[in-house]
Scaffold this motif. Structure first.
Motif, short mmCIF file in Angstrom:
data_model
loop_
_atom_site.label_atom_id
_atom_site.label_comp_id
_atom_site.label_asym_id
_atom_site.label_seq_id
_atom_site.Cartn_x
_atom_site.Cartn_y
_atom_site.Cartn_z
N VAL A 1 -24.98 -18.89 -7.33
CA VAL A 1 -23.89 -19.75 -6.86
C VAL A 1 -24.35 -20.54 -5.64
CG1 VAL A 1 -21.59 -19.76 -5.83
CG2 VAL A 1 -22.07 -18.28 -7.78
N LEU A 2 -25.00 -19.85 -4.71
CA LEU A 2 -25.52 -20.51 -3.50
C LEU A 2 -26.44 -21.68 -3.87
CD1 LEU A 2 -26.88 -18.66 -0.37
CD2 LEU A 2 -28.18 -20.52 -1.39
N GLN A 3 -27.34 -21.46 -4.81
CA GLN A 3 -28.29 -22.50 -5.20
C GLN A 3 -27.59 -23.68 -5.88
OE1 GLN A 3 -31.33 -22.58 -4.12
NE2 GLN A 3 -31.25 -20.50 -3.29
N LYS A 4 -26.57 -23.39 -6.68
CA LYS A 4 -25.81 -24.46 -7.34
C LYS A 4 -25.09 -25.32 -6.31
CE LYS A 4 -24.80 -22.58 -11.95
NZ LYS A 4 -25.04 -23.83 -12.71
N VAL A 5 -24.46 -24.67 -5.34
CA VAL A 5 -23.74 -25.39 -4.29
C VAL A 5 -24.72 -26.21 -3.45
CG1 VAL A 5 -22.38 -25.11 -2.16
CG2 VAL A 5 -21.81 -23.77 -4.21
N LYS A 6 -25.83 -25.60 -3.12
CA LYS A 6 -26.86 -26.26 -2.32
C LYS A 6 -27.34 -27.55 -3.00
CE LYS A 6 -31.09 -24.96 0.19
NZ LYS A 6 -32.09 -23.87 0.37
N LYS A 7 -27.56 -27.46 -4.30
CA LYS A 7 -28.04 -28.62 -5.05
C LYS A 7 -26.94 -29.67 -5.19
CE LYS A 7 -30.20 -29.89 -9.46
NZ LYS A 7 -30.69 -29.38 -10.78
N LYS A 8 -25.73 -29.24 -5.50
CA LYS A 8 -24.63 -30.18 -5.74
C LYS A 8 -24.31 -31.01 -4.51
CE LYS A 8 -19.95 -30.72 -7.40
NZ LYS A 8 -18.81 -30.15 -8.14
N LEU A 9 -24.33 -30.38 -3.33
CA LEU A 9 -23.96 -31.07 -2.10
C LEU A 9 -25.16 -31.51 -1.28
CD1 LEU A 9 -20.88 -28.96 -0.88
CD2 LEU A 9 -20.95 -30.92 -2.42
N SER A 10 -26.37 -31.32 -1.85
CA SER A 10 -27.62 -31.71 -1.16
C SER A 10 -27.70 -31.09 0.23
CB SER A 10 -27.71 -33.25 -1.06
OG SER A 10 -27.71 -33.84 -2.33
N LEU A 11 -27.50 -29.77 0.29
CA LEU A 11 -27.51 -29.04 1.55
C LEU A 11 -28.89 -28.43 1.78
CD1 LEU A 11 -24.08 -27.22 1.12
CD2 LEU A 11 -24.53 -29.26 2.49
N LYS A 12 -29.28 -28.31 3.04
CA LYS A 12 -30.59 -27.74 3.37
C LYS A 12 -30.52 -26.26 3.71
CE LYS A 12 -32.75 -32.06 4.93
NZ LYS A 12 -33.39 -32.76 6.07
N LYS A 13 -29.52 -25.89 4.52
CA LYS A 13 -29.44 -24.51 5.01
C LYS A 13 -28.11 -23.89 4.59
CE LYS A 13 -30.25 -21.79 9.21
NZ LYS A 13 -30.47 -21.85 10.66
N VAL A 14 -28.19 -22.88 3.71
CA VAL A 14 -27.00 -22.22 3.18
C VAL A 14 -27.25 -20.72 3.11
CG1 VAL A 14 -25.31 -22.13 1.29
CG2 VAL A 14 -26.56 -24.25 1.72
N GLY A 15 -26.26 -19.93 3.46
CA GLY A 15 -26.35 -18.47 3.34
C GLY A 15 -25.01 -17.92 2.94
N HIS A 16 -24.98 -16.69 2.40
CA HIS A 16 -23.68 -16.11 2.02
C HIS A 16 -23.32 -14.95 2.94
CE1 HIS A 16 -25.85 -12.85 0.09
NE2 HIS A 16 -26.47 -13.68 -0.71
N PHE A 17 -22.04 -14.70 3.05
CA PHE A 17 -21.53 -13.66 3.95
C PHE A 17 -21.04 -12.44 3.14
CE2 PHE A 17 -19.96 -17.10 7.18
CZ PHE A 17 -21.26 -17.53 7.33
N GLY A 18 -21.93 -11.87 2.34
CA GLY A 18 -21.56 -10.71 1.53
C GLY A 18 -21.59 -11.04 0.06
N THR A 19 -22.40 -10.32 -0.71
CA THR A 19 -22.61 -10.63 -2.13
C THR A 19 -21.49 -10.09 -3.01
OG1 THR A 19 -23.89 -8.62 -2.49
CG2 THR A 19 -25.10 -10.59 -1.84
N LEU A 20 -21.42 -10.66 -4.21
CA LEU A 20 -20.62 -10.13 -5.31
C LEU A 20 -21.54 -9.94 -6.50
CD1 LEU A 20 -17.35 -12.30 -5.21
CD2 LEU A 20 -17.46 -9.82 -4.92
#
Length: 279
Positions: A19-38
């Motif tokens: 999910v993180l990678q999809k969001v990163k690609k869609k919004l062209s983001l460089k630095k993304v992290g999650h606050f607790g996995t599912l």
């Protein structure tokens, strides 16, 4: 790029990192992290930190969480969820009264043994790696807090619960241990995260509907913290040294303002205001 957080409604079938990678690609983001996995089979609220917002993880990871969980009674699995192999099966049934009585053992502070299939480390290696190699490692029980357990629906063999709990709680372990308490086994069949701290699933967005305007700024996503005004000299100290002397003597986190402008998140330690994030 805006810094802050995104509230995502994670779909079933994707890992948190996917999910993180999809969001990163869609919004062209460089630095993304999650606050607790599912887990991939789970869905619901997934908080992503964007830019400097990734530094908020140390704060928000400690928050309580709320879930809706469906437990299947009468069958235990090695992973404690629907994706594992069956290790025990029972033809016995239990009543609603049996379930209510057993659930009383899971209220308040309890000791919980983490699943052998989990991301916890042993000698630097995730437990699920040992389990997949046929050498499962059992970690010592850990104290967690179950704030609320509410039965939503019960129609044997399925039990649906709403659970509010502290960080570090494994809902899979609750399913496993409830099944054992009832003497018939049990595993987690579905899981949806509803809340994490002050953030609610109702404010989340699907991956498909997501846009950059959905990023919640660091200032807006930390409104639960008190505000504090800092002088020009204090602000300079924070930028240059990461801390400044202070007489406030209050624990917790603060939203810092200099000349009415938001400058970041601060904490108090040993007579100093300490920089957590400067925007």
């Amino acid at each position: 790029m805006n810094s802050g957080i995104l509230l995502i409604d994670k779909p079933i079938g994707y890992s948190s990192n996917q999910v993180l990678q999809k969001v990163k690609k869609k919004l062209s983001l460089k630095k993304v992290g999650h606050f607790g996995t599912l887990d991939p089979f789970a869905d619901g609220l997934l908080i992503l930190g964007i830019g400097k917002g990734t530094k908020l993880s140390n704060i928000f990871l400690n928050e309580d969480k709320a879930y809706v969980a469906e437990i299947f009674l009468g069958e235990e699995k090695d992973t404690d969820d629907l994706e594992g192999d069956t290790t025990f099966k029972s033809s016995q049934t239990v009543s609603y009264e049996n379930v209510i009585s057993a659930l009383k053992n899971f209220e308040g502070q309890i000791e919980q043994v983490p699943p052998t299939y989990s991301a916890l480390k042993h000698n630097g290696k995730p437990l699920y790696d040992y389990a997949r190699e046929g050498n499962p490692i059992t970690k010592p029980a850990r104290k967690v807090i179950i704030h609320e357990l509410k039965v939503i629906e019960f129609k044997f063999p399925k039990l649906k619960l709403e659970i509010t709990c502290s960080k570090g709680t494994y809902i899979r372990a609750i399913a496993r241990d409830l099944g054992r308490k009832l003497g018939i086994g049990g595993h987690l069949q579905s899981l949806r995260r509803l809340k994490q701290g002050s953030f609610d699933i109702s404010d989340s967005k699907s991956i498909d509907s997501l846009c950059e305007e959905n990023i919640i700024s660091i200032e807006d996503c930390t409104k639960i913290f008190n505000e504090i005004s800092i002088s020009d000299n204090e602000y300079a100290d924070l930028k240059n040294y990461g801390k400044t002397r202070s007489k406030i003597k209050k624990s917790g986190y603060f939203r810092g303002y200099n000349n009415d402008n938001f400058v970041g998140i601060l904490s108090y330690s040993k007579n100093h205001l300490v920089k957590e994030i400067l925007v």
